[in-house]
Design an enzyme around this catalytic site. Structure first.
Site, short mmCIF file in Angstrom:
data_model
loop_
_atom_site.label_atom_id
_atom_site.label_comp_id
_atom_site.label_asym_id
_atom_site.label_seq_id
_atom_site.Cartn_x
_atom_site.Cartn_y
_atom_site.Cartn_z
N LYS A 219 0.86 -1.19 0.00
CA LYS A 219 0.00 0.00 0.00
C LYS A 219 0.89 1.24 0.00
CE LYS A 219 -4.17 1.36 -0.34
NZ LYS A 219 -4.96 0.95 -1.49
N SER A 420 -8.65 -0.43 -4.92
CA SER A 420 -8.90 -0.02 -3.54
C SER A 420 -10.39 0.13 -3.30
CB SER A 420 -8.14 1.27 -3.22
OG SER A 420 -6.76 1.05 -3.19
#
Length: 651
Positions: A219, A420
Site C-alpha cells: 500500500k 482499492s
C-alpha cells in the site's frame, strides 16, 4: 410677539460656501456624478451578462437545430482532451472565462459514435485528430481502438493525424488505415513509468509530522509522505504492473500494424533518429510507424478525396461531420426493459458531488431513486475509480446491496481502473467483468494525519492546556498525537482491513487468508486479476449489460441501459453546447511540447499532493500506481491552485 421681535430674514447674511453646516454645491455635484457613473457601470455589466446569457441560449439552440441536418462527409474525432468514464460537469459560464479547459470525452459516447459511423452511409471516412489528445486508461484505449478497427474492417477508411503522437494516441492511430505526421514533428515512444515525487525531506525541513496508519505491504499511497524514495516492495509491484500493461500495448500495436518496426524505437531510439539525421518524422516513416508525412493542408486534401470539399473555402478543407452533432443524432436506445447502469467514476469521497467524483450521498441517492421506480430488471455497476474514502465506499456498497435485496441481478463492469475503494464497491457483484488492461486490486487501507508541533516550535509557538482524559484534544495537530491515540488509530485501520478482506472473501468465495495473500495493497492488471480470482470474465460494459439481461431472464437484444446518474444542469448543458467542437484551432505540438505539458502536470500534482496531506480526513482506500497509467489531465482544483501559486511568486 411684536414685529420688532420677529426675526429679520432680509437682514440675515447668505450662508457662505465654506459654511461647515452646508456642504459646497460643487462637492455634491461630484458625489452625484460618481454615483451616476457607478450605476451606469452596474447597468452595463448587467446588460452584458444578459446578452451573454441569451447568446448562450441562441448558440445552444442553433447547435441543436444543426444536428438534424447531417450531410455526407468525414466524421471528425478531434480528441482534444482525455477519454474518461464520466466527464466532470463544467461550471456555468466557464466557457466565457477565456481560459482554455481540456475537454473530457465520455467513453461510451465515443464508442457509440464510431460504431454508428461504421454502418451509416453518410460517413465517408473517419478522421482522428490526435494533436491534443489527453490520454485514457489502457482498457479505454483498447475499447476505442477495437471500435476503430471495426470501422476499418467494414471497408471504411480511417485517417489519423498528429504533429507528435503520445503512446496512448498511437494506440488509437494504429487502428487507422493511414497514419499521418507533420514533417516537423515526429513520435518518440516513452513507455509507462517514470519518477514519482517524494516529500519526506521537505516535510522534515518544514517540521511537519506525517502520522501514517496503514495495512498492506504494497500500500504505497502514503510513501511520498514517509520516504525519500520508492520502497522495494512498491517498486516490484509497479514493475510487474507496468511491464504487463506495456506488453499488452506492444501486442496491440503489432496486431494492428504488423510491419511497424516498434522494437528499435523502444530499445535504441537514439540510433534510429541519428541515422535519420535527427529527423524524427522521417525515422518514423522509414520504420513503418507512420504512412505519410504532411502538414494539415496536405492531410485535408487527402481527406477531401473521400469526403469532398468546398472550392470557396481555403485549401485543405473538407466536408465535416462534427462529433457533438453526430452523438446527438445517435442517442442511446430506449426501447425494451430497463437495465440500470450505476457509474462509479473518479475519486470516492464523502458527501455530495457532481459528475466525475463518486460521492457517497450522491451515488446512494442515484441507486435508491432508481430502485424506487420499480422498472429496473437488473443492475450493472460500472466502476472506474482509484478508490478513496472507506466510509463512502461502504455507503455505496450498502446501496448496491439494496438492489440485491430486491432480487435484482448485480453485474460489475470494471473500466480502466477499479482499485482499492473501487474494488470495495464491487464486492456485491454476482459476476465481475474487466478488460485485460483494467487496473484493479489494491486491497488495503490507510490513514494520514499531519501535525505541526515542530513547525510551530521553529517560529516560537508552543501549545499547552488542560486534559480531562488521555484522549482530550486528540488528534492534536498543534501539539502532536499521543502513543495511545496512535495505537487506537492503527487498530482502527487494521479492523478496516479485516472488514475489506472479509467482504472480498465472501464475494469471491475465498478464504480470508487467501485474500490477504493477494491483497496487501498490491495492484494487478486485469489478466492477472482474472487468474487469481478477483475477476470472472473479460468483457466490455455492453457485455456486462447483456449478462445482466440473461440473469434477469431477458433477451439482451430487447433491453436498454438506463443510466442512474444526475443529468447535467440547464446552464451546464448550455455551456457544453456553446463550447463544443466549434473551434478550428489546431493547437497541438511536437514531442517536446508534450514533455513540457507533462512537467507542468507533475508540478500541479505535487501541489495537489501537499493539499491532500494538509486536508486528509477519513480512512482511505486509494491507489498510488493507478495515476501514472491514465489520462494526463490534472485535477482541476490542483491546476487552479498551481496557477495561483505561480502568480503569487511572479511566474
Amino acid at each position: 410677539m411684536t414685529d420688532s421681535a420677529a426675526p429679520s430674514y432680509a437682514s440675515s447674511p447668505a450662508p457662505s460656501y465654506t459654511d461647515p453646516a452646508r456642504p459646497p454645491r460643487r462637492k455634491w455635484r461630484l458625489v452625484r456624478g460618481v454615483w451616476k457613473l457607478l450605476v451606469a457601470i452596474k447597468d452595463a455589466l448587467v446588460l452584458i451578462a444578459m446578452l451573454l446569457f441569451f447568446g448562450l441560449i441562441f448558440a445552444a439552440l442553433n447547435a441543436r437545430q444543426s444536428t438534424t441536418a447531417i450531410k455526407d462527409g468525414a466524421l471528425v474525432l478531434d480528441l482534444n482532451g482525455s477519454i474518461v468514464e464520466q466527464p466532470e460537469e463544467q461550471a456555468a459560464f466557464a466557457a466565457l472565462s477565456g481560459q482554455p479547459a481540456a475537454r473530457q470525452f465520455r467513453l461510451r459516447d465515443v464508442i457509440r459514435a464510431i460504431d454508428a459511423a461504421r454502418t451509416d452511409a453518410r460517413v465517408k471516412v473517419v478522421v482522428l485528430d490526435l494533436d491534443r489528445f489527453g490520454g485514457a486508461y489502457p482498457a479505454a484505449l483498447g475499447e476505442v481502438g477495437d471500435a476503430l478497427a471495426r470501422v476499418r474492417a467494414g471497408g471504411k477508411p480511417v485517417l489519423a493525424y498528429a504533429t507528435a503522437y503520445t503512446d496512448g494516441g498511437y494506440r488509437l492511430a494504429a487502428s487507422a488505415s493511414e497514419i499521418w505526421v507533420n514533417p516537423l514533428g515526429g513520435t518518440i515512444f516513452m513507455g509507462p513509468g517514470g519518477n514519482q515525487l517524494y516529500y519526506k525531506g521537505l516535510i522534515d525541513k518544514l517540521g511537519v509530522n506525517a502520522h501514517v496508519y496503514r495495512v498492506g505491504r504494497y500500500k504505497s499511497f502514503v510513501e511520498p509522505y514517509t520516504r525519500a524514495d520508492q520502497s522495494e516492495d512498491a517498486k516490484a509491484a509497479s514493475t510487474a504492473l507496468y511491464g504487463t500493461l506495456f506488453s499488452q500495448w506492444r501486442e496491440a500495436i503489432a496486431k494492428a500494424r504488423p510491419k511497424a518496426q516498434i522494437a528499435q524505437f523502444m530499445s535504441a531510439p537514439d540510433k534510429v533518429i541519428i541515422a535519420a539525421n535527427g529527423n524524427i518524422a522521417e525515422a518514423n516513416l522509414r520504420a513503418g510507424i507512420v504512412d505519410k508525412l504532411g502538414d494539415r493542408t496536405a492531410f485535408g486534401r487527402r481527406v477531401a478525396e473521400y469526403a469532398g470539399s468546398d472550392e470557396k473555402k481555403p485549401a485543405g478543407n473538407f466536408t465535416t461531420i462534427k462529433y457533438d452533432a453526430w452523438v446527438k443524432v445517435n442517442p442511446l436506445p430506449t426501447a425494451g426493459d430497463a437495465i440500470g447502469v450505476l457509474t462509479i467514476a473518479g475519486e470516492i469521497i464523502d458527501g455530495d458531488s457532481g459528475p466525475g467524483k463518486a460521492a457517497g450521498n450522491t451515488i446512494e441517492k442515484a441507486v435508491l431513486d432508481g430502485l424506487a421506480k420499480k422498472t429496473l430488471k437488473a443492475l450493472v455497476v460500472r466502476v472506474d475509480s482509484p478508490g478513496g474514502s472507506v466510509l463512502a465506499s461502504e455507503q455505496i456498497r450498502l446501496a448496491i446491496l439494496e438492489a440485491k435485496r430486491q432480487k435484482l441481478p448485480i453485474v460489475v463492469s470494471m473500466g480502466g481502473l477499479a482499485a482499492s475503494g473501487g474494488y470495495w464497491v464491487s464486492t456485491p457483484a454476482d459476476v465481475i467483468f474487466a478488460e485485460p488492461g483494467t487496473i484493479t486490486g489494491s486491497i488495503g487501507i490507510f490513514g494520514v494525519i499531519p501535525t505541526f508541533e515542530n513547525a510551530l516550535a521553529k517560529v516560537g509557538v508552543t501549545s499547552d492546556g488542560v486534559k480531562t482524559t488521555p484522549l482530550s484534544g486528540q488528534p492534536d495537530i498543534v501539539g502532536g498525537t499521543t502513543p495511545m491515540f496512535d495505537s487506537i488509530a492503527q487498530a482502527g485501520i487494521e479492523n478496516g482491513y479485516r472488514q475489506f478482506i472479509a467482504r472480498v472473501a465472501a464475494s469471491r468465495k475465498m478464504t480470508p487468508a487467501r485474500v490477504d495473500e493477494i491483497g496487501q495493497g498490491r495492484v494487478w492488471d486485469g489478466g492477472t486479476a482474472r487468474q487469481i480470482g478477483l475477476v470472472d470474465r473479460f468483457g466490455t460494459l455492453q457485455d456486462a449489460i447483456d449478462e445482466a439481461a440473461k440473469r434477469a431472464k431477458l433477451d439482451p437484444a430487447k433491453v436498454h441501459a438506463e443510466y442512474l446518474e444526475k443529468k447535467p444542469g440547464f446552464l451546464a448543458t448550455l455551456v457544453q453546447d456553446f463550447g463544443s467542437d466549434d473551434s478550428d484551432d489546431a493547437g497541438g505540438g511536437d514531442a517536446f511540447a508534450h514533455v513540457a505539458a507533462d512537467r507542468r502536470q507533475m508540478l500541479a500534482r505535487a501541489v495537489g499532493d501537499m493539499k491532500r496531506l494538509a486536508t486528509s480526513g477519513s480512512i482511505q482506500a486509494r491507489c498510488l500506481e493507478c495515476g501514472g497509467m491514465g489520462p494526463t489531465t490534472t485535477d482541476i482544483g490542483d491546476a487552479k491552485l498551481l496557477d495561483l501559486l505561480l502568480a503569487r511568486i511572479g511566474f
